[in-house]
Scaffold this active site. Structure first.
Site, PDB file in Angstrom:
ATOM      1  N   SER A  49      -6.214  -5.462  -7.827  1.00 27.58           N
ATOM      2  CA  SER A  49      -5.691  -3.982  -8.824  1.00 27.58           C
ATOM      3  C   SER A  49      -5.180  -2.959  -7.660  1.00 27.58           C
ATOM      4  CB  SER A  49      -7.041  -3.558  -8.957  1.00 27.58           C
ATOM      5  OG  SER A  49      -6.803  -2.548  -8.621  1.00 27.58           O
ATOM      6  N   ASN A  50      -4.901  -2.423  -8.404  1.00 28.79           N
ATOM      7  CA  ASN A  50      -3.982  -1.208  -7.720  1.00 28.79           C
ATOM      8  C   ASN A  50      -4.843   0.084  -7.027  1.00 28.79           C
ATOM      9  OD1 ASN A  50      -4.431   1.856  -9.423  1.00 28.79           O
ATOM     10  ND2 ASN A  50      -4.895   0.456 -11.035  1.00 28.79           N
ATOM     11  N   HIS A  51      -6.458  -0.595  -7.511  1.00 27.09           N
ATOM     12  CA  HIS A  51      -6.946  -0.072  -6.211  1.00 27.09           C
ATOM     13  C   HIS A  51      -6.745  -0.291  -5.028  1.00 27.09           C
ATOM     14  CE1 HIS A  51      -7.461   3.064  -9.720  1.00 27.09           C
ATOM     15  NE2 HIS A  51      -7.538   1.327 -10.423  1.00 27.09           N
ATOM     16  N   TYR A  56     -15.110  -0.711  -5.228  1.00 29.45           N
ATOM     17  CA  TYR A  56     -14.249  -1.934  -5.692  1.00 29.45           C
ATOM     18  C   TYR A  56     -12.640  -2.309  -5.595  1.00 29.45           C
ATOM     19  CZ  TYR A  56     -11.177  -3.153  -9.996  1.00 29.45           C
ATOM     20  OH  TYR A  56     -10.335  -3.546 -11.007  1.00 29.45           O
ATOM     21  N   ARG A  82      -0.600   9.227 -14.949  1.00 26.59           N
ATOM     22  CA  ARG A  82      -0.577   8.686 -13.954  1.00 26.59           C
ATOM     23  C   ARG A  82      -0.414   7.296 -14.737  1.00 26.59           C
ATOM     24  NH1 ARG A  82      -5.063   5.382 -13.343  1.00 26.59           N
ATOM     25  NH2 ARG A  82      -5.080   4.157 -11.271  1.00 26.59           N
TER      26      ARG A  82
HETATM   27  C1  15L Z   1      -8.244  -1.142 -13.097  1.00 27.71           C
HETATM   28  O1  15L Z   1      -7.785  -1.832 -11.921  1.00 27.71           O
HETATM   29  C2  15L Z   1      -9.762  -1.290 -14.051  1.00 27.71           C
HETATM   30  O2  15L Z   1      -9.953  -2.939 -14.001  1.00 27.71           O
HETATM   31  C3  15L Z   1      -9.073  -1.081 -15.207  1.00 27.71           C
HETATM   32  O3  15L Z   1     -10.410  -0.584 -15.850  1.00 27.71           O
HETATM   33  C4  15L Z   1      -7.699   0.306 -14.875  1.00 27.71           C
HETATM   34  O4  15L Z   1      -9.065   1.734 -14.492  1.00 27.71           O
HETATM   35  C5  15L Z   1      -7.294   0.571 -14.036  1.00 27.71           C
HETATM   36  O5  15L Z   1      -7.767   0.025 -12.525  1.00 27.71           O
HETATM   37  C6  15L Z   1      -6.482   1.490 -13.241  1.00 27.71           C
HETATM   38  O6  15L Z   1      -5.913   1.960 -12.540  1.00 27.71           O
HETATM   39  O7  15L Z   1      -6.057   2.617 -14.726  1.00 27.71           O
END
Ligand code: 15L
Length: 267
Positions: free
Chosen positions: A109-111, A134, A172
């Protein structure tokens, strides 16, 4: 690829991928902790709790490639993230290894890199800067993927997914949006490209406002056709409905960064 497994098949991204991958591979096994509401008669579904190793081996056995979407997909309490995304991800890679799976595509994920500021363009070679528990779990997934690739020769692709949707939802998301059909292209590169060993791609369409250099994906032939600019007016209209977020608006991870943020707290 004759038989692939999709974990997290009941979730939003899983549901979209099931639809878009139908007919691409001869056999698609799908799994989730719960039965998908829209399960089709031609789909092979096996329920599994990723935190239970024995159950995970049952779903990986007999498959050649896995698209690992399973787990908790937003920020949550440590216990939840730990079970679903840390233990669950370990179990998935270990079971894949023991049952002879050749390729894994991991939904990162970007996170995992959410604390990079929006004014910095980043490639896939940056140090991870998770914005949440996460995000940490996604960095863990990338690390464990690298281990199984380097130590055991598994072919692993980690896709740092932005936001999968029919269109970018706000300002965003104009920078991180991925059209579902473009995600399928990246997944197929991970499952099929002969030169994959261990690779990290950004899961993004062709976004003019991108914060990511996705040339690594382009090197493997990725040509996205989604263009977030086409939806700019709509996304900006949606943005006006959101409240300003001094921290979230500075960093790529947005609200995941401002959530629980207390750098200035007095100890
Ligand atoms: C994610 O990783 C999530 O799974 C998704 O639900 C969104 O929150 C997305 O990132 C986001 O950054 O928009």
């Amino acid at each position: 690829m004759q038989t692939i497994l999709i974990t997290g098949a009941a979730g939003d991204v899983g549901t979209r991928l099931r639809r878009l991958l139908k007919g691409v591979y001869p056999r698609i096994r799908i799994s989730d902790i719960r039965k998908p509401a829209d399960l089709r008669a031609d789909e092979e579904f096996i329920a599994a709790d990723l935190a239970d190793y024995g159950q995970v081996e049952k779903i990986t056995a007999g498959t050649e490639g896995i698209v690992h979407l399973g787990g908790y997909s937003v920020e949550g309490p440590w216990d939840t993230i730990h079970k679903s995304n840390i233990v669950g991800c370990y179990n998935l890679f270990e079971a894949a290894y023991r049952t002879g799976v050749k390729r894994v595509v991991f939904a990162s994920s970007n996170h995992a890199v959410g604390f990079y500021p929006r004014d910095k363009k980043i490639g896939v070679d940056v140090t991870v800067r998770p914005d949440s528990r996460y995000g940490v779990s996604k960095a863990f997934g990338e690390a464990i993927g690298a281990l199984y690739a380097d130590k055991h020769g598994m072919r692993v692709t980690c896709i740092r997914i932005g936001n999968v949707n029919d269109r970018p939802l706000d300002k965003r998301r104009l920078s991180i949006w991925i059209k579902p059909e473009d995600l399928v292209k990246l997944v197929r590169i991970g499952l099929e490209h002969p030169d994959i060993r261990f690779e990290v791609f950004y899961g993004a369409s062709h976004n003019e406002a991108a914060w990511w250099d996705n040339s690594n994906a382009a090197r493997f032939g990725y040509r996205p056709d989604g263009r977030s600019e086409e939806f700019r007016a709509l996304a900006m209209a949606e943005q006006t409905k959101l409240s300003a977020d001094a921290i979230g608006d500075r960093f790529q991870g947005g609200p995941f960064c401002s959530d629980e943020y207390d750098v200035d707290r007095k100890i």
